[in-house]
Enzyme design. Structure first.
Site, short mmCIF file in Angstrom:
data_model
loop_
_atom_site.label_atom_id
_atom_site.label_comp_id
_atom_site.label_asym_id
_atom_site.label_seq_id
_atom_site.Cartn_x
_atom_site.Cartn_y
_atom_site.Cartn_z
N ARG A 214 -6.62 -5.26 -11.86
CA ARG A 214 -5.25 -5.93 -11.71
C ARG A 214 -4.64 -5.83 -12.93
NH1 ARG A 214 -2.92 -9.36 -7.97
NH2 ARG A 214 -3.81 -7.60 -6.55
N ARG B 25 -11.99 -6.58 -11.43
CA ARG B 25 -12.73 -7.42 -10.33
C ARG B 25 -13.81 -6.71 -9.97
NH1 ARG B 25 -7.20 -7.92 -7.00
NH2 ARG B 25 -7.16 -5.65 -8.21
N ASN C 75 1.39 -4.59 -5.83
CA ASN C 75 1.27 -5.72 -5.05
C ASN C 75 2.70 -6.52 -5.69
OD1 ASN C 75 0.93 -9.01 -4.94
ND2 ASN C 75 -0.92 -8.20 -3.81
N GLU D 226 -2.95 0.00 -5.08
CA GLU D 226 -1.75 -0.79 -4.57
C GLU D 226 -0.87 -1.04 -5.60
OE1 GLU D 226 -3.21 -3.77 -1.98
OE2 GLU D 226 -4.71 -2.68 -1.17
N ASP E 112 -3.02 -2.53 -8.68
CA ASP E 112 -4.51 -2.35 -8.82
C ASP E 112 -4.84 -0.85 -8.98
OD1 ASP E 112 -4.37 -4.92 -7.69
OD2 ASP E 112 -4.63 -4.41 -5.83
N LYS F 88 0.79 -1.20 0.16
CA LYS F 88 0.05 0.06 0.00
C LYS F 88 0.91 1.31 -0.02
CE LYS F 88 -3.99 -2.30 1.87
NZ LYS F 88 -3.38 -3.60 2.02
N ARG G 134 -15.80 -3.71 -2.14
CA ARG G 134 -14.40 -4.37 -2.39
C ARG G 134 -14.64 -5.17 -3.61
NH1 ARG G 134 -13.91 -7.54 3.01
NH2 ARG G 134 -16.12 -7.99 2.19
N LYS H 30 -8.22 1.57 5.54
CA LYS H 30 -7.92 0.09 5.43
C LYS H 30 -6.34 0.09 6.32
CE LYS H 30 -6.31 1.05 0.85
NZ LYS H 30 -6.33 0.54 -0.69
#
Length: 319
Positions: A214, A229, A287, A285, A277, A129, A237, A164
């Site tokens: 993603r 997503r 990842n 984010e 993301d 993050k 979410r 978060k």
């Protein structure tokens, strides 16, 4: 390319518990085995250090494209990690003390010439993050703080926010607090553990209704398709683990611009496999621990993302 059969180690969560239908680590193991490479299975607790050398208690692994029987393990064996050519670090977050200990141990194997994917220094430096915040031009307004007053002021400024933890995954611990501020105090107390831990607040992006996309990068090069997503009804979410639906889409010009912003640093850090993301126009984010969505994109687009990663590993070792 490296023509010699490689010895591949994988550190992952228990293989018996993975989701056969969508697990990205399984795709990587299939791709490695298809090349005639041998597989060596480890869990985080199997790593240990003896007299300055990284060792593991590993088991030979074979994988199959069979939902009823997707793996077989051999007898356990203790050996130095230096016997391997490459180790795939595929342990899912949280990035807690146990995860960081394992990464430090893998660093000893790197010093003996083992390729760790992703490199241990990058895993230690790049909180998923916080890493994105090194590119503020790519991010929505964001605050990281443990203080109630600062988080409340951020909410008052933006009215609609997502809060978060810094070390979660799969959408766990994410809260949406609207303009009315309902339960804001309780959310702050929970995430910051009463002011003792840092938490992240971001301006809510209504584009989430179209999906949290993603984007996967192999050696800094983006796969031409992302996986949007899309949240289930009543959710904010998009994570597949939170019930989101995965829909592959082509990258947009804005997506490619975002990729261009992060490429130099990703290459500088030697990151071989990364997932961005993206919601709307913004990266939320980056990842680097165990990026997923390989299988969903491959299934919908006919790509071979894990194969591309194995080719990149072979080139890296040959070089």
């Amino acid at each position: 390319m490296n023509d010699r059969p490689l010895k591949v180690g994988v550190v992952m969560d228990p293989i018996a518990d993975l989701s056969y239908k969508k697990d990205s680590s399984l795709a990587m193991l299939w791709a490695a085995q298809d090349r005639g490479w041998s597989l060596h299975y480890m869990e985080q607790e199997d790593l240990f250090l003896r007299d300055g050398r990284a060792h593991a208690r590993w088991r030979e692994l074979e994988v199959y494209r069979d939902p009823e029987h997707w793996y077989a393990l051999g007898e356990s064996r203790v050996a130095p990690l230096a016997e391997l050519d490459v180790v795939l670090m595929r342990k899912d977050p949280p990035v807690d003390g146990r995860f960081l200990d394992a990464v430090h141990l893998l660093g000893f194997a790197e010093r003996e010439g083992v390729l760790v994917v992703n490199p241990t220094r990058a895993l230690l430096e790049c909180n998923e993050k916080l890493f994105a915040q090194q590119f503020p031009q790519c991010c929505a307004p964001t605050l990281v703080s443990s203080r109630d007053t600062e988080i409340r002021a951020f909410h008052a400024e933006h009215g609609d926010v997502i809060l978060k933890p810094l070390d979660g995954m799969g959408g766990s611990g994410i809260f949406h607090v609207g303009p009315e501020g309902r339960n804001l105090g309780a959310v702050i107390e929970t995430l910051t553990e009463r002011g003792t831990r840092q938490a992240m607040a971001q301006r809510y992006l209504p584009e989430i209704k179209d999906g949290d996309t993603r984007i996967l990068l192999v050696e800094g090069e983006p796969v031409p398709y992302g996986l949007a997503r899309v949240p289930m009804a009543g959710e904010t979410r998009g994570n597949l683990a939170a019930g989101g639906r995965g829909v592959s889409r082509e990258l947009t010009d804005r997506d490619r611009w975002l990729v261009e912003q992060v490429q130099p640093m990703i290459r500088e850090k030697g990151l071989m496999f990364v997932g961005l993301d993206v919601i709307g126009d913004y990266i939320t984010e980056i990842n680097v621990t165990s990026p997923t969505c390989v299988r969903e994109i491959d299934d919908q687009r006919g790509t071979d993302i894990a194969g591309s990663l194995m080719d990149a590993i072979s080139r890296r070792l040959a070089g």
